[in-house]
Design a protein around this motif. Structure first.
Motif, PDB file in Angstrom:
ATOM      1  N   ILE A  40     -27.920  -4.174   5.887  1.00  0.00           N
ATOM      2  CA  ILE A  40     -27.710  -2.901   4.999  1.00  0.00           C
ATOM      3  C   ILE A  40     -28.736  -1.797   6.158  1.00  0.00           C
ATOM      4  CG2 ILE A  40     -26.716  -1.250   3.891  1.00  0.00           C
ATOM      5  CD1 ILE A  40     -25.749  -2.892   1.842  1.00  0.00           C
ATOM      6  N   MET A  41     -29.813  -2.261   5.269  1.00  0.00           N
ATOM      7  CA  MET A  41     -31.041  -1.687   5.641  1.00  0.00           C
ATOM      8  C   MET A  41     -31.133  -1.613   7.495  1.00  0.00           C
ATOM      9  SD  MET A  41     -32.165  -0.130   3.284  1.00  0.00           S
ATOM     10  CE  MET A  41     -33.768   0.661   3.984  1.00  0.00           C
ATOM     11  N   ALA A  42     -31.038  -3.007   7.659  1.00  0.00           N
ATOM     12  CA  ALA A  42     -31.105  -2.947   9.590  1.00  0.00           C
ATOM     13  C   ALA A  42     -29.859  -2.117   9.902  1.00  0.00           C
ATOM     14  CB  ALA A  42     -30.671  -4.541   9.422  1.00  0.00           C
ATOM     15  N   ILE A  43     -28.610  -2.128   9.853  1.00  0.00           N
ATOM     16  CA  ILE A  43     -27.334  -1.502  10.238  1.00  0.00           C
ATOM     17  C   ILE A  43     -27.907   0.022  11.118  1.00  0.00           C
ATOM     18  CG2 ILE A  43     -24.881   0.004   9.840  1.00  0.00           C
ATOM     19  CD1 ILE A  43     -25.092  -1.274   7.008  1.00  0.00           C
ATOM     20  N   PRO A  45     -26.008   3.086  12.978  1.00  0.00           N
ATOM     21  CA  PRO A  45     -24.553   3.369  12.830  1.00  0.00           C
ATOM     22  C   PRO A  45     -24.389   3.817  14.208  1.00  0.00           C
ATOM     23  CG  PRO A  45     -26.365   4.372  11.785  1.00  0.00           C
ATOM     24  CD  PRO A  45     -26.950   3.293  12.431  1.00  0.00           C
ATOM     25  N   THR A  46     -24.959   3.308  15.367  1.00  0.00           N
ATOM     26  CA  THR A  46     -24.565   3.746  16.524  1.00  0.00           C
ATOM     27  C   THR A  46     -23.804   2.915  16.383  1.00  0.00           C
ATOM     28  OG1 THR A  46     -26.509   3.841  17.832  1.00  0.00           O
ATOM     29  CG2 THR A  46     -25.585   6.034  16.991  1.00  0.00           C
ATOM     30  N   ARG A  47     -24.102   1.780  16.626  1.00  0.00           N
ATOM     31  CA  ARG A  47     -24.034   0.019  17.311  1.00  0.00           C
ATOM     32  C   ARG A  47     -23.211  -0.777  16.413  1.00  0.00           C
ATOM     33  NH1 ARG A  47     -28.998   1.221  19.418  1.00  0.00           N
ATOM     34  NH2 ARG A  47     -28.483   1.134  22.138  1.00  0.00           N
ATOM     35  N   VAL A  48     -22.802  -0.329  15.344  1.00  0.00           N
ATOM     36  CA  VAL A  48     -21.561  -1.229  14.264  1.00  0.00           C
ATOM     37  C   VAL A  48     -20.754  -1.839  14.690  1.00  0.00           C
ATOM     38  CG1 VAL A  48     -20.274  -1.270  12.381  1.00  0.00           C
ATOM     39  CG2 VAL A  48     -22.611   0.427  12.842  1.00  0.00           C
ATOM     40  N   VAL A  49     -20.469  -3.171  15.197  1.00  0.00           N
ATOM     41  CA  VAL A  49     -19.133  -3.820  14.982  1.00  0.00           C
ATOM     42  C   VAL A  49     -18.477  -4.350  14.219  1.00  0.00           C
ATOM     43  CG1 VAL A  49     -18.772  -5.618  17.407  1.00  0.00           C
ATOM     44  CG2 VAL A  49     -20.836  -3.914  17.671  1.00  0.00           C
ATOM     45  N   PRO A  50     -17.862  -3.578  14.544  1.00  0.00           N
ATOM     46  CA  PRO A  50     -16.441  -4.522  13.127  1.00  0.00           C
ATOM     47  C   PRO A  50     -16.197  -6.373  13.335  1.00  0.00           C
ATOM     48  CG  PRO A  50     -15.875  -2.519  13.293  1.00  0.00           C
ATOM     49  CD  PRO A  50     -16.740  -3.130  14.459  1.00  0.00           C
ATOM     50  N   LYS A  51     -15.748  -6.735  12.287  1.00  0.00           N
ATOM     51  CA  LYS A  51     -15.328  -7.689  12.875  1.00  0.00           C
ATOM     52  C   LYS A  51     -14.015  -7.917  13.399  1.00  0.00           C
ATOM     53  CE  LYS A  51     -17.281 -11.355   9.583  1.00  0.00           C
ATOM     54  NZ  LYS A  51     -18.040 -12.254  10.274  1.00  0.00           N
ATOM     55  N   SER A  52     -13.606  -8.824  13.462  1.00  0.00           N
ATOM     56  CA  SER A  52     -12.016  -8.180  14.987  1.00  0.00           C
ATOM     57  C   SER A  52     -10.413  -9.047  13.748  1.00  0.00           C
ATOM     58  CB  SER A  52     -11.860  -9.280  16.141  1.00  0.00           C
ATOM     59  OG  SER A  52     -10.811  -9.510  16.204  1.00  0.00           O
ATOM     60  N   PHE A  88     -16.376  10.033  13.058  1.00  0.00           N
ATOM     61  CA  PHE A  88     -16.336   9.876  11.739  1.00  0.00           C
ATOM     62  C   PHE A  88     -16.942   8.111  11.038  1.00  0.00           C
ATOM     63  CE2 PHE A  88     -11.887  11.895  12.467  1.00  0.00           C
ATOM     64  CZ  PHE A  88     -12.504  13.345  11.944  1.00  0.00           C
ATOM     65  N   GLY A  89     -16.329   7.375  11.486  1.00  0.00           N
ATOM     66  CA  GLY A  89     -16.944   6.734  11.789  1.00  0.00           C
ATOM     67  C   GLY A  89     -18.478   6.202  11.697  1.00  0.00           C
ATOM     68  N   MET A  90     -19.226   6.432  12.305  1.00  0.00           N
ATOM     69  CA  MET A  90     -20.557   6.290  12.626  1.00  0.00           C
ATOM     70  C   MET A  90     -20.918   7.284  11.218  1.00  0.00           C
ATOM     71  SD  MET A  90     -22.115   6.411  16.489  1.00  0.00           S
ATOM     72  CE  MET A  90     -21.834   8.431  17.054  1.00  0.00           C
ATOM     73  N   THR A  91     -20.736   8.578  11.587  1.00  0.00           N
ATOM     74  CA  THR A  91     -21.264   9.373   9.728  1.00  0.00           C
ATOM     75  C   THR A  91     -20.647   8.515   8.417  1.00  0.00           C
ATOM     76  OG1 THR A  91     -20.526  11.310  11.689  1.00  0.00           O
ATOM     77  CG2 THR A  91     -20.491  11.784   8.755  1.00  0.00           C
ATOM     78  N   ARG A  92     -19.455   7.842   8.327  1.00  0.00           N
ATOM     79  CA  ARG A  92     -19.802   7.398   7.273  1.00  0.00           C
ATOM     80  C   ARG A  92     -20.885   6.093   6.917  1.00  0.00           C
ATOM     81  NH1 ARG A  92     -15.754   6.061   3.143  1.00  0.00           N
ATOM     82  NH2 ARG A  92     -15.478   4.078   2.612  1.00  0.00           N
ATOM     83  N   VAL A  93     -21.213   5.396   7.869  1.00  0.00           N
ATOM     84  CA  VAL A  93     -21.185   4.791   7.719  1.00  0.00           C
ATOM     85  C   VAL A  93     -22.987   5.083   8.179  1.00  0.00           C
ATOM     86  CG1 VAL A  93     -22.821   2.234   9.114  1.00  0.00           C
ATOM     87  CG2 VAL A  93     -20.259   2.655   9.256  1.00  0.00           C
TER      88      VAL A  93
END
Length: 127
Positions: A40-43, A45-52, A88-93
């Protein structure tokens, strides 16, 4: 041409429904559920890659739980501009990461000033 007021409101309703679903299932984004302090600390938000959903390393149960909100995400993508969905995704993360840090810091401070310190002074004064 920018979205009309009605289009923006439709987008926000879709986003809100998607986020309610994510919250109900403990997900940060569709296909993204970080666990563990270091993760969590290493996330970024601009580079989140969800699983497929096609990730073969996932079990059927993992796939079902990680992608429970996929239909709502598709609605959001249909009703919102792509840049808005990304925002929205970046802000949420970023908000969930911030919330985690505040809660984690609060627990550490409570451990230091709370029962841990009391137990220490009880042991010292008992001698």
């Amino acid at each position: 041409m920018p979205p009309t007021k009605e289009e923006r409101e439709k987008c926000w309703r879709a986003r809100d429904a998607y986020f309610v679903c994510l919250d109900a299932h403990g997900l940060w984004l569709d296909g993204f559920k970080p666990e563990g302090h270091e993760t969590i600390m290493a996330i970024d938000p601009t580079r989140v890659v969800p699983k497929s959903p096609s990730d073969r390393t996932l079990t059927k149960e993992e796939r079902n739980s990680l992608f429970t909100c996929s239909k709502l995400l598709e609605m959001t993508k249909k009703d919102c501009l792509p840049s808005w969905v990304l925002h929205f995704g970046m802000t949420r993360v970023k908000e969930l990461q911030k919330q985690y840090m505040v809660e984690h810091t609060g627990r550490k401070e409570q451990d230091i000033s709370g029962s841990g310190a009391s137990a220490f002074w009880e042991k010292v004064s008992a001698k």
